[in-house]
Design a protein around this motif. Structure first.
Motif, PDB file in Angstrom:
ATOM      1  N   VAL A  48     -10.702  -5.237   0.840  1.00  0.00           N
ATOM      2  CA  VAL A  48     -10.967  -6.198  -0.233  1.00  0.00           C
ATOM      3  C   VAL A  48     -12.412  -6.089  -0.694  1.00  0.00           C
ATOM      4  N   SER A  49     -13.331  -6.007   0.256  1.00  0.00           N
ATOM      5  CA  SER A  49     -14.753  -5.905  -0.080  1.00  0.00           C
ATOM      6  C   SER A  49     -15.036  -4.630  -0.871  1.00  0.00           C
ATOM      7  N   THR A  50     -14.458  -3.522  -0.444  1.00  0.00           N
ATOM      8  CA  THR A  50     -14.677  -2.239  -1.112  1.00  0.00           C
ATOM      9  C   THR A  50     -14.097  -2.238  -2.519  1.00  0.00           C
ATOM     10  N   ALA A  84     -15.952  -4.182  -5.131  1.00  0.00           N
ATOM     11  CA  ALA A  84     -17.196  -3.569  -5.581  1.00  0.00           C
ATOM     12  C   ALA A  84     -16.952  -2.448  -6.582  1.00  0.00           C
ATOM     13  N   ARG A  85     -15.869  -1.682  -6.383  1.00  0.00           N
ATOM     14  CA  ARG A  85     -15.572  -0.579  -7.309  1.00  0.00           C
ATOM     15  C   ARG A  85     -14.104  -0.175  -7.187  1.00  0.00           C
ATOM     16  N   MET A  86     -13.625   0.467  -8.249  1.00  0.00           N
ATOM     17  CA  MET A  86     -12.241   0.907  -8.258  1.00  0.00           C
ATOM     18  C   MET A  86     -12.077   2.138  -7.380  1.00  0.00           C
ATOM     19  N   LEU A  87     -10.920   2.218  -6.741  1.00  0.00           N
ATOM     20  CA  LEU A  87     -10.537   3.390  -5.962  1.00  0.00           C
ATOM     21  C   LEU A  87      -9.066   3.691  -6.237  1.00  0.00           C
ATOM     22  N   SER A  88      -8.671   4.897  -5.925  1.00  0.00           N
ATOM     23  CA  SER A  88      -7.249   5.218  -5.976  1.00  0.00           C
ATOM     24  C   SER A  88      -6.628   4.854  -4.637  1.00  0.00           C
ATOM     25  N   ALA A 131      -2.445  -3.837  -0.815  1.00  0.00           N
ATOM     26  CA  ALA A 131      -3.448  -3.884  -1.886  1.00  0.00           C
ATOM     27  C   ALA A 131      -2.811  -3.649  -3.257  1.00  0.00           C
ATOM     28  N   ILE A 132      -1.822  -2.757  -3.305  1.00  0.00           N
ATOM     29  CA  ILE A 132      -1.100  -2.518  -4.560  1.00  0.00           C
ATOM     30  C   ILE A 132      -0.296  -3.754  -4.947  1.00  0.00           C
ATOM     31  N   LEU A 178      -4.911  -5.282  -6.193  1.00  0.00           N
ATOM     32  CA  LEU A 178      -6.240  -4.736  -5.945  1.00  0.00           C
ATOM     33  C   LEU A 178      -6.304  -3.240  -6.262  1.00  0.00           C
ATOM     34  N   LEU A 179      -5.172  -2.575  -6.185  1.00  0.00           N
ATOM     35  CA  LEU A 179      -5.081  -1.145  -6.470  1.00  0.00           C
ATOM     36  C   LEU A 179      -4.128  -0.902  -7.626  1.00  0.00           C
TER      37      LEU A 179
END
Length: 202
Positions: free
Chosen positions: A66-68, A71-75, A100-101, A105-106
């Motif tokens: 969640v923290s990551t 802060a920024r988008m990731l795949s 997360a999906i 969040l993803l």
């Protein structure tokens, strides 16, 4: 092993703290507290203790995810890779990625579009965008839609050539600028068309 203290979180929704004898502490979700029936003085041994520790580890991984992602988008692939690097098993990583999906969040499709827009805005071509999509582990099923949103690169190419070339008849200048555009991810055909426009004064 006995639970010496079971401490509720300072803020609702945050993990509970389980203080075990010997000084070890675990942070677990409220659902885990209810699932295990935790309370001060409870003794946990063997499999039950192992399952509680695994739940605490998974909860910590979720917090980091969640923290990551805040802060920024990731795949999904990038997050999976980071979780595995932090000690998650394949099963744990897959479960957290799926979670997360599910909660939004993803989103690999939106991430692919954001990357495409970002790199085009920085003056790069479609091949650079494809390289970035591949490098960030975005499935190819999302590429076509992301690339379809890219604007015609003519203006980017024309602006670059106009800036780099003072004499359109100078072959060295033309080759140097053309090579630079290809390195930035534009096709030779796109670059050649841009050079033709520059020579014609379009």
């Amino acid at each position: 092993m006995k639970i010496e203290r079971l401490l509720p979180p300072a803020q609702p929704g945050r993990p509970w703290t389980v203080a075990l004898e010997g000084g070890e502490t675990l942070r677990v979700p409220e659902g885990t507290v209810a699932q295990f029936g935790l309370y001060d003085g409870l003794t946990l041994e063997g499999e039950a203790l192992d399952r509680l520790k695994e739940a605490a580890f998974t909860a910590r991984l979720r917090e980091k995810a969640v923290s990551t992602l805040s802060a920024r988008m990731l795949s999904a692939g990038q997050l999976n890779e980071k979780l595995m690097a932090q000690g998650a098993t394949e099963k744990q990583a897959a479960q957290i990625v799926a979670w997360a999906i599910e909660i939004g969040l993803l989103n690999d499709g939106e991430y692919a579009k954001a990357l495409a827009r970002h790199y085009q805005a920085r003056g790069y071509g479609v091949y650079k965008v494809k390289d970035e999509l591949y490098r960030r582990h975005i499935p190819r099923t999302y590429w076509e839609e992301a690339l379809a949103e890219l604007e015609d690169p003519e203006e980017i190419i024309d602006a670059f050539l106009a800036k780099k070339i003072q004499d359109p008849t100078d072959r060295k200048q033309l080759k140097k600028a053309s090579d630079a555009l290809v390195r930035r991810g534009f096709s030779w055909r796109q670059v050649a068309d841009g050079v033709d426009r520059l020579r014609r004064g379009d």
